[in-house]
Design a protein around this motif. Structure first.
Motif, PDB file in Angstrom:
ATOM      1  N   ALA B  53      12.925 -31.662  53.677  1.00  0.00           N
ATOM      2  CA  ALA B  53      13.872 -31.574  52.538  1.00  0.00           C
ATOM      3  C   ALA B  53      14.333 -30.146  52.407  1.00  0.00           C
ATOM      4  O   ALA B  53      14.346 -29.383  53.148  1.00  0.00           O
ATOM      5  CB  ALA B  53      13.029 -32.158  51.480  1.00  0.00           C
ATOM      6  N   PRO B  54      14.591 -29.788  51.041  1.00  0.00           N
ATOM      7  CA  PRO B  54      15.502 -28.541  50.940  1.00  0.00           C
ATOM      8  C   PRO B  54      14.886 -27.371  51.337  1.00  0.00           C
ATOM      9  O   PRO B  54      13.583 -27.249  51.169  1.00  0.00           O
ATOM     10  CB  PRO B  54      15.955 -28.264  49.540  1.00  0.00           C
ATOM     11  N   ASP B  55      15.534 -26.161  51.999  1.00  0.00           N
ATOM     12  CA  ASP B  55      15.014 -25.243  52.459  1.00  0.00           C
ATOM     13  C   ASP B  55      14.401 -24.242  51.353  1.00  0.00           C
ATOM     14  O   ASP B  55      13.234 -23.529  51.419  1.00  0.00           O
ATOM     15  CB  ASP B  55      16.131 -24.203  53.009  1.00  0.00           C
ATOM     16  N   MET B  56      14.823 -24.605  50.082  1.00  0.00           N
ATOM     17  CA  MET B  56      13.899 -23.865  48.997  1.00  0.00           C
ATOM     18  C   MET B  56      12.600 -24.198  48.697  1.00  0.00           C
ATOM     19  O   MET B  56      12.053 -23.431  47.967  1.00  0.00           O
ATOM     20  CB  MET B  56      15.032 -24.150  47.816  1.00  0.00           C
ATOM     21  N   GLY B  59      11.409 -21.515  50.864  1.00  0.00           N
ATOM     22  CA  GLY B  59      12.197 -20.112  50.961  1.00  0.00           C
ATOM     23  C   GLY B  59      12.545 -19.727  52.018  1.00  0.00           C
ATOM     24  O   GLY B  59      12.696 -18.541  52.329  1.00  0.00           O
ATOM     25  N   ALA B  84      17.936 -35.217  52.063  1.00  0.00           N
ATOM     26  CA  ALA B  84      16.776 -35.483  51.090  1.00  0.00           C
ATOM     27  C   ALA B  84      15.655 -36.274  51.405  1.00  0.00           C
ATOM     28  O   ALA B  84      15.046 -36.208  52.493  1.00  0.00           O
ATOM     29  CB  ALA B  84      17.478 -36.168  49.695  1.00  0.00           C
ATOM     30  N   ALA B 123      12.474 -26.945  42.048  1.00  0.00           N
ATOM     31  CA  ALA B 123      13.349 -26.993  43.348  1.00  0.00           C
ATOM     32  C   ALA B 123      14.016 -28.480  43.130  1.00  0.00           C
ATOM     33  O   ALA B 123      15.159 -28.639  43.568  1.00  0.00           O
ATOM     34  CB  ALA B 123      12.476 -26.787  44.777  1.00  0.00           C
ATOM     35  N   LEU B 124      13.490 -29.444  42.515  1.00  0.00           N
ATOM     36  CA  LEU B 124      14.014 -30.765  42.200  1.00  0.00           C
ATOM     37  C   LEU B 124      15.079 -30.884  41.170  1.00  0.00           C
ATOM     38  O   LEU B 124      15.570 -32.122  40.929  1.00  0.00           O
ATOM     39  CB  LEU B 124      13.054 -31.862  42.689  1.00  0.00           C
ATOM     40  N   PRO B 126      17.837 -28.964  39.984  1.00  0.00           N
ATOM     41  CA  PRO B 126      18.944 -27.884  40.291  1.00  0.00           C
ATOM     42  C   PRO B 126      19.988 -27.809  39.051  1.00  0.00           C
ATOM     43  O   PRO B 126      20.185 -29.093  38.486  1.00  0.00           O
ATOM     44  CB  PRO B 126      19.462 -28.204  41.330  1.00  0.00           C
ATOM     45  N   LYS B 127      20.372 -26.850  38.727  1.00  0.00           N
ATOM     46  CA  LYS B 127      21.274 -26.580  37.886  1.00  0.00           C
ATOM     47  C   LYS B 127      22.906 -26.650  38.573  1.00  0.00           C
ATOM     48  O   LYS B 127      22.906 -25.625  39.195  1.00  0.00           O
ATOM     49  CB  LYS B 127      21.437 -25.442  36.923  1.00  0.00           C
ATOM     50  N   TYR B 128      23.373 -27.863  38.718  1.00  0.00           N
ATOM     51  CA  TYR B 128      24.553 -27.904  39.445  1.00  0.00           C
ATOM     52  C   TYR B 128      25.690 -27.359  38.669  1.00  0.00           C
ATOM     53  O   TYR B 128      25.867 -27.876  37.520  1.00  0.00           O
ATOM     54  CB  TYR B 128      24.933 -29.254  39.966  1.00  0.00           C
ATOM     55  N   PRO B 129      26.666 -26.498  39.194  1.00  0.00           N
ATOM     56  CA  PRO B 129      27.876 -26.027  38.467  1.00  0.00           C
ATOM     57  C   PRO B 129      28.902 -27.521  37.993  1.00  0.00           C
ATOM     58  O   PRO B 129      28.933 -28.088  38.924  1.00  0.00           O
ATOM     59  CB  PRO B 129      28.474 -25.125  39.496  1.00  0.00           C
ATOM     60  N   PHE B 130      29.302 -27.411  37.044  1.00  0.00           N
ATOM     61  CA  PHE B 130      30.126 -28.795  36.787  1.00  0.00           C
ATOM     62  C   PHE B 130      29.432 -29.742  36.284  1.00  0.00           C
ATOM     63  O   PHE B 130      30.121 -30.952  36.223  1.00  0.00           O
ATOM     64  CB  PHE B 130      31.384 -28.898  37.657  1.00  0.00           C
ATOM     65  N   GLN B 131      27.911 -29.644  36.383  1.00  0.00           N
ATOM     66  CA  GLN B 131      27.408 -30.935  36.036  1.00  0.00           C
ATOM     67  C   GLN B 131      26.254 -30.879  34.865  1.00  0.00           C
ATOM     68  O   GLN B 131      25.752 -29.776  34.695  1.00  0.00           O
ATOM     69  CB  GLN B 131      26.722 -31.358  37.225  1.00  0.00           C
ATOM     70  N   THR B 242      25.686 -40.539  44.197  1.00  0.00           N
ATOM     71  CA  THR B 242      24.757 -40.547  43.196  1.00  0.00           C
ATOM     72  C   THR B 242      25.260 -41.359  41.846  1.00  0.00           C
ATOM     73  O   THR B 242      24.454 -41.991  41.395  1.00  0.00           O
ATOM     74  CB  THR B 242      24.489 -39.019  42.533  1.00  0.00           C
TER      75      THR B 242
END
Lengths: 355, 384
Positions: B53-56, B59, B84, B123-124, B126-131, B242
């Motif tokens: 799942a995400p690289d974050m 890290g 995901a 990590a789950l 996120p603050k998405y731009p425009f969302q 989504t």
């Protein structure tokens, strides 16, 4: 490589690479590119059998950055879809494998990279061994400079030959409306520029680019129906090497040579090659590993030195090579993509006008 | 399409923190067990597919590059999949495709997550731009869907508790499970803290460090396997966006379509009768009845009855998650592959104390994103 089902690239579209895409989000960046590629192939989105994408969360600075990008496909009703956390060139490989199974005839492959959201030279440093190397914080340009120094020390290249690569790339890019950097430069003048990280000067390094790309694949008759002159994938293979920079000869690219042998690069003359070399000296290493002679038209698009949207630039190389087969400029073309520090992982694809 | 079989399965010991191993050490723990199971070495492997799942979470950007050495991938093809939460399943399917296309005869599929190296909640969220910001983690996203399911189905309030008790009891039979709670009981779950109403602490998956690996081979290589093999009857994947108007997130069409495609390919007409055991991706208790409906084991709004009647417990008509499931072990990137791998172990007859007697056909299921990415497979003791 075993004989697989005949699969071709039938459409290719990309966004103009820009230093910073301020106005559009990832979906808005991808939407026109995907629509253009599907339009070229004469496909409605409902007719696409398989979809694969490439991108990287670290480039976007967000976990799950591919999730919302799916909106650009309009995946309702649901689709068969997957994602590689790699350059889109490997998404294309995955799509080619899927089409090889025989039950699906068309695939959409796309990739996007918004490199401007971070400092790519630092972001790419996060690819390194997290225990022994990354804490030392070497950045991507410094690592490339180590490789360039090793190549110069080997006597197989000079600073002037590096400058000649850049000069030709930018000259070629003048004919590419999607390129970011183009123009006429004399190697002598480029050599007057100061070092960025010796022996690399700024023009030996790729620009920071935002961009997106989409490619459509089709098998057999579906390919012939989509376009008069499909770019048939005659061979495709990818290989990786050790991660340890001290474990390999940085002046050579054996994984490229192996992938090239498996893809059958030498089984015919090559008219055009699009090689993913973000740094000027890497083109020299790759040209040797691919066995390309001076007769080959190398990076007519200008290559990654002219535009380098991360996670997209490799797929763009395949698309550019395919475009030249599709428009009749080339009969046989080679495309290459790279990933990882100092050319760690490489993909090679051979495209031909006849299946 | 050529046949493909699972001839080796391995998983790591799972725990909240595996401070004793690096990322490479964790991955190799699972890989070495899978190779030992298949009686092969890394040199025998033709290609590697790695999922997480995400690289974050750790890290490390594209950690497959760093892991190439520990995976013995030098001079081989190495692919990295990320879909995901469904990624473990998608990774296995990619490996199956490489075999089925005739490109390779022995492929190593690997998935992992070392969640102790990050904060999954962060990590789950996120603050998405425009969302609009969500900032609620996975539980905050899924709890409203569970409430919608309860309202829609009229299920009694204790169904989630029953799932939690059942899966945690199953986990006591699985030495690799992360959570071993010998004192688990209805009262213990019911009195645990309410995290995201109606999901209580003990109805929620843990954060685990762990890895899973499988060796997938062509028919010829499978014939040389030292132990019983699991034949891959069918695989399927489906995705949907989504958010869109009219999306049913409680019973997503992508899941229904994926199951329908899977059964058709596997020649299954009555899943409840023809499938002997199912490993479903149930990170929060109530997802068991929800997925039973989504997968066609029960009619809409009726899935909770199977849980309430005990049909999904070991010894029941359709045991679900005899391994203890995601509720007991959740290294996110590996969780889907663990479902696929446990299904393979069941039809190979190698599931140990949590073996379902006589299991011949098993379902492995994974989902991810906002209930939008699905990957599934059917494995069987016999070839079709």
């Amino acid at each position: 490589m075993k004989k697989a089902r005949a699969v071709a690239i039938v459409a290719f579209a990309q966004s103009p690479a820009v230093r910073r895409e301020w106005a559009r989000d990832d979906v808005e960046l991808l939407l026109p590119v995907i629509q253009a590629a599907l339009g070229q192939a004469g496909l409605r989105k409902e007719e696409v059998g398989f979809t694969a994408s490439g991108s990287s969360d670290f480039v976007t600075g967000l976990p799950f950055s591919f999730v919302l990008a799916l909106d650009a496909v309009g995946a309702s009703p649901p689709i068969e879809e997957t994602h590689v956390e790699m350059d889109g060139a490997w998404a294309l490989y995955e799509a080619w494998v899927r089409l090889s199974l025989g039950d699906v005839d068309t695939a959409l492959v796309y990739a996007f990279g918004r490199s401007s959201l971070g400092e790519p030279r630092d972001v790419l440093g996060m690819q390194l061994d997290p225990y022994y190397v990354a804490p030392l914080a070497p950045d991507a340009i410094s690592l490339a400079a180590l490789q360039a120094r090793a190549l110069l020390d080997s006597g197989r290249a000079t600073e002037r030959s590096l400058a000649e690569v850049t000069a030709r790339s930018r000259r070629n890019a003048k004919a590419n409306p999607n390129a970011q950097l183009s123009g006429d430069f004399l190697p002598e003048a480029l050599l007057d520029a100061p070092y960025l990280v010796a022996p690399l000067r700024r023009h030996d390094c790729p620009p920071i680019s935002d961009g997106a790309v989409a490619v459509v694949l089709a098998a057999g008759e579906k390919a012939r129906a989509a376009t008069a002159r499909p770019a048939w994938i005659r061979g495709i293979d990818h290989r990786i090497e050790s991660h340890g920079l001290g474990m390999r000869d940085l002046t050579r690219s054996p994984s490229t040579a192996l992938a090239a042998a498996n893809a059958g690069v030498s089984q015919g003359s090559v008219d055009v090659a699009e090689v993913h070399a973000p740094f000027s000296h890497q083109e020299l290493i790759l040209r040797e590993a691919l066995g390309l002679d001076g007769a080959v038209d190398l990076n007519p698009s200008g290559g990654a030195l002219a535009a380098n949207p991360l996670m997209s630039a490799g797929l763009i190389r395949i698309g550019e090579a395919a475009r030249r087969v599709m428009d009749g400029t080339a009969r046989r073309a080679v495309a290459h993509a790279t990933s990882g520090p100092c050319l760690q992982q490489n993909l090679v694809c051979v495209l031909e006008a006849t299946p | 399409m050529r046949p493909c079989a699972v001839i080796g399965v391995g998983q790591s010991r799972h725990a909240s923190r595996r401070d004793d191993v690096s990322l490479a050490g964790l991955v190799r723990e699972a890989v070495d067990r899978a190779l030992a199971d298949a009686a092969l070495t890394l040199e025998d492997i033709d290609a590697v597919v790695l999922g997480k799942a995400p690289d974050m979470f750790e890290g490390v950007m594209m950690p497959e590059l760093y892991l190439a050495d520990c995976l013995g991938a030098g001079n081989k093809p190495l692919l990295r999949v990320h879909t995901a939460g469904s990624v473990g399943g998608s990774t296995a399917i990619m490996a199956v495709n490489l075999v089925r296309a005739g490109l390779h005869s022995r492929v190593l599929a690997v998935a992992f997550e070392k969640q102790s190296e990050s904060e999954a909640m962060w990590a789950l969220s996120p603050k998405y731009p425009f969302q609009p910001p969500l900032l609620a983690g996975a539980g905050g996203y899924f709890a409203p869907l569970v409430r919608a399911y309860i309202r829609r189905s009229g299920a009694p309030q204790d169904v989630g508790i029953r799932v939690a008790v059942k899966d945690r009891k199953h986990a006591l039979l699985n030495p690799y499970a992360h959570l071993h709670l010998p004192d688990i009981s209805t009262e213990a779950v019911a009195s645990s803290a309410m995290l995201w109403d109606p999901l209580r602490y003990l109805e929620t998956c843990p954060s685990s460090d762990g890895a899973c690996a499988m060796v997938l081979t062509s028919e010829d290589a499978a014939r040389h396997a030292p132990g019983p093999v699991a034949w891959v009857r069918a695989t399927a994947m489906r995705s949907e966006p989504t958010l869109f108007a009219g999306r049913d997130q409680v019973n997503p069409q992508a899941g229904r379509d994926c199951a329908a495609a899977l059964y058709k390919l596997a020649g299954i007409t009555s899943p409840r009768r023809e499938i002997d055991v199912a490993e479903l991706y149930v990170p929060f208790s109530w997802f068991e009845p929800m997925w039973l409906e989504n997968l066609g084991f029960a009619e809409p709004n009726e899935g909770w009855r199977m849980t309430a009647e005990g049909a999904t417990a070991l010894g029941g008509a359709l045991p679900v998650n005899p391994s203890g499931g995601v509720l007991s072990t959740n290294p996110i990137g590996a969780s889907g592959m663990l479902r696929f791998a446990e299904a393979a172990l069941q039809v190979r007859g190698l599931a140990g104390e949590h073996q379902v007697d006589g299991a011949k056909v098993a379902l492995g299921h994974a989902y991810g994103g906002g209930s939008q990415f699905f990957s599934m497979w059917i494995v069987a003791r016999q070839q079709l």
